[in-house]
Write a protein that holds these residues in place. Structure first.
Motif, mmCIF file in Angstrom:
data_model
loop_
_atom_site.group_PDB
_atom_site.id
_atom_site.type_symbol
_atom_site.label_atom_id
_atom_site.label_comp_id
_atom_site.label_asym_id
_atom_site.label_seq_id
_atom_site.Cartn_x
_atom_site.Cartn_y
_atom_site.Cartn_z
ATOM 1 N N LEU A 51 1.253 -0.805 0.029
ATOM 2 C CA LEU A 51 0.032 -0.230 -0.231
ATOM 3 C C LEU A 51 1.020 1.437 0.013
ATOM 4 N N LYS A 52 2.468 1.535 0.810
ATOM 5 C CA LYS A 52 2.800 1.962 0.749
ATOM 6 C C LYS A 52 3.570 2.602 -0.324
ATOM 7 N N ASN A 53 3.423 1.594 -1.553
ATOM 8 C CA ASN A 53 4.512 1.779 -2.404
ATOM 9 C C ASN A 53 3.332 2.318 -3.356
ATOM 10 N N GLY A 54 1.999 2.394 -3.446
ATOM 11 C CA GLY A 54 1.270 2.676 -3.705
ATOM 12 C C GLY A 54 0.645 1.576 -4.643
ATOM 13 N N TYR A 55 0.130 0.461 -4.500
ATOM 14 C CA TYR A 55 -0.257 -0.471 -5.219
ATOM 15 C C TYR A 55 -2.277 -0.344 -4.250
ATOM 16 N N ALA A 56 -2.894 -0.727 -5.145
ATOM 17 C CA ALA A 56 -4.262 -1.331 -4.396
ATOM 18 C C ALA A 56 -4.277 -2.433 -3.682
ATOM 19 N N VAL A 57 -5.034 -2.273 -2.332
ATOM 20 C CA VAL A 57 -4.594 -4.076 -1.549
ATOM 21 C C VAL A 57 -5.985 -4.625 -1.973
ATOM 22 N N ARG A 58 -6.201 -5.456 -2.062
ATOM 23 C CA ARG A 58 -7.975 -6.231 -1.610
ATOM 24 C C ARG A 58 -7.158 -7.441 -0.196
ATOM 25 N N ALA A 59 -8.047 -6.940 0.361
ATOM 26 C CA ALA A 59 -7.335 -7.994 1.652
ATOM 27 C C ALA A 59 -8.126 -9.420 2.164
ATOM 28 N N PHE A 60 -7.657 -10.668 2.064
ATOM 29 C CA PHE A 60 -8.455 -11.742 2.516
ATOM 30 C C PHE A 60 -7.703 -12.569 3.412
ATOM 31 N N ASP A 61 -8.540 -12.760 5.344
ATOM 32 C CA ASP A 61 -7.841 -14.009 6.175
ATOM 33 C C ASP A 61 -8.973 -14.071 6.871
ATOM 34 N N LEU A 62 -8.890 -15.204 6.880
ATOM 35 C CA LEU A 62 -9.576 -16.396 7.756
ATOM 36 C C LEU A 62 -9.999 -14.846 9.225
ATOM 37 N N SER A 63 -9.103 -13.931 10.060
ATOM 38 C CA SER A 63 -9.388 -13.429 10.883
ATOM 39 C C SER A 63 -9.818 -12.606 11.234
ATOM 40 N N GLU A 64 -10.751 -12.231 11.646
ATOM 41 C CA GLU A 64 -11.267 -10.807 11.922
ATOM 42 C C GLU A 64 -10.067 -10.060 12.327
ATOM 43 N N GLU A 65 -9.221 -9.783 13.350
ATOM 44 C CA GLU A 65 -8.262 -8.969 13.616
ATOM 45 C C GLU A 65 -7.572 -8.469 12.105
ATOM 46 N N ALA A 66 -6.957 -10.023 11.644
ATOM 47 C CA ALA A 66 -6.243 -9.423 10.821
ATOM 48 C C ALA A 66 -6.422 -9.173 10.055
ATOM 49 N N LEU A 67 -7.613 -9.427 9.228
ATOM 50 C CA LEU A 67 -8.323 -8.381 8.507
ATOM 51 C C LEU A 67 -8.950 -7.121 8.626
ATOM 52 N N ALA A 68 -8.365 -7.069 10.061
ATOM 53 C CA ALA A 68 -9.303 -5.062 10.664
ATOM 54 C C ALA A 68 -8.259 -3.990 10.249
ATOM 55 N N LYS A 69 -7.482 -5.232 10.636
ATOM 56 C CA LYS A 69 -6.051 -4.301 10.577
ATOM 57 C C LYS A 69 -5.273 -3.808 9.450
ATOM 58 N N ALA A 70 -5.802 -4.768 8.087
ATOM 59 C CA ALA A 70 -5.609 -4.175 7.579
ATOM 60 C C ALA A 70 -6.127 -3.556 7.074
ATOM 61 N N GLU A 71 -7.154 -3.249 7.074
ATOM 62 C CA GLU A 71 -8.446 -2.660 6.794
ATOM 63 C C GLU A 71 -7.434 -0.642 7.252
ATOM 64 N N GLY A 72 -7.094 -1.094 8.160
ATOM 65 C CA GLY A 72 -6.882 0.508 9.054
ATOM 66 C C GLY A 72 -5.251 0.321 8.263
ATOM 67 N N HIS A 73 -4.746 0.085 7.303
ATOM 68 C CA HIS A 73 -3.568 0.161 6.907
ATOM 69 C C HIS A 73 -3.903 0.883 5.556
ATOM 70 N N GLY A 74 -5.175 0.796 4.922
ATOM 71 C CA GLY A 74 -5.862 1.026 3.549
ATOM 72 C C GLY A 74 -6.268 0.446 3.015
#
Ligand code: NAD
Length: 294
Positions: free
Chosen positions: A22-45
């Motif tokens: 994300l910092k390097n200009g890519y768009a990221v579509r994230a998936f993980d089975l863990s809600e906590e991991a997903l929420a963190k990724a969302e926090g990063h954009g």
């Protein structure tokens, strides 16, 4: 145009890696089975996906950072191959067995996709800091496409040869690391019993022929050498359980090609003993305490 990466597996390692994309200009579509991991990724954009297949739909590339070969194989077979857009590139950065890595890449190529195995050297701090080393297996054209994406997450990206060779390099390197750490620990423990001060032994061996990364960059003795997990109660760093995982992969691979790895076998047995003592979560340099009988 912004490239979109589907990132599957946003745990200890994947979370930081996705943040660096994300910092390097890519768009990221994230998936993980863990809600906590997903929420963190969302926090990063990152954009949250509802499944791995949902993350992959429309993405230019797919990065996976999963626990083991069975997860990688089922995610690609069940959720990636059927929905990825034509021309999408796949990068598996997990540490898995060579045979599964080769099988999944073969399947991807048979379906008209390009794919590399790209396991990493470096732990959670390197994943967060974007300073991982990637060892990459796959065709030249796939490597050329993978390199800029991997460079956004690491400091070194090295082509190790054809499919599965990234995993081969990774497990040979970590088998060497496991064996040198055990050897370093037993030498410090023996030096102490012979009446040498650990600092004195370090001063001598670190400039002599016994020197290794395990001694001078990751000294297992608290208060000796640079700051390491030994100075922090063997917390953080590279877990005994992960070293054991890599040693098992290494000795399995050795058996499959008839390679003789007596030091790798010994290191695996010793790390298994340490894990059996309930120490799988602490740093692998804790080996010194087991050898000292603590
Ligand atoms: P982790 O357990 O923290 O993360 C793995 C993530 O994958 C978890 O969040 C889990 O929920 C997710 N996951 C599992 N199955 C899934 C599925 N089917 N779909 C979506 N998500 C799924 O592990 P980690 O420490 O991040 O390690 C990941 C990989 O990196 C492993 O292969 C490991 O051996 C390797 N590795 C780890 C380190 C390290 O220091 N932690 C260093 C080098 C390499």
């Amino acid at each position: 145009m912004t490239q979109t990466i589907a990132f599957i597996g946003l745990g200890n390692m994947g979370g930081g890696m996705a943040a660096n994309l994300l910092k390097n200009g890519y768009a990221v579509r994230a998936f993980d089975l863990s809600e906590e991991a997903l929420a963190k990724a969302e926090g990063h954009g990152a954009v949250r996906a509802s499944s791995a297949a949902d993350a992959v739909t429309g993405a230019d590339a797919v990065v996976t950072m999963l626990p083991a070969g069975k997860h990688v194989e089922s995610v690609y077979n069940d959720q990636v191959f059927g929905v990825a857009k034509p021309g999408a590139l796949f990068l598996d950065c997990s540490t898995i067995d060579v045979a599964t890595a080769r099988r999944v890449i073969e399947a991807a190529v048979a379906k008209g996709f390009e794919m590399v195995d790209a396991p990493v050297s470096g732990g959670i701090a390197a994943a967060n800091g974007g300073t991982l080393t990637f060892m990459v297996g796959g065709a030249d054209a796939a490597f050329a496409k993978a390199k800029p994406i991997l460079s956004a997450m690491g400091k070194a990206v090295i082509h190790a040869g054809g499919a599965g060779n990234g995993q081969g390099a990774k497990i040979c390197n970590n088998m060497l690391l496991g064996a040198t750490m055990v050897a370093t620990c037993e030498s410090f423990a023996m030096a102490k019993k012979l009446g040498l001060d650990p600092q004195t032994f370090y001063d001598i061996s670190s400039v002599s022929s016994g020197q290794s990364w395990s001694m001078t960059s990751y000294c297992p003795v608290p208060g000796v050498g640079p700051q390491t997990p030994a100075d922090n109660g063997y917390q953080g760093g590279f877990a005994v359980g992960l070293m054991l995982k890599d040693l098992k992969l290494a000795t399995e691979a050795a058996a499959s090609v008839g390679a003789s790895v007596p030091m790798g076998n010994a290191a695996e047995a010793l790390y298994q003993m340490l894990a059996n003592q309930g120490e799988a979560a602490r740093d692998f340099s804790l080996m010194i305490e087991m050898l000292e009988g603590k």
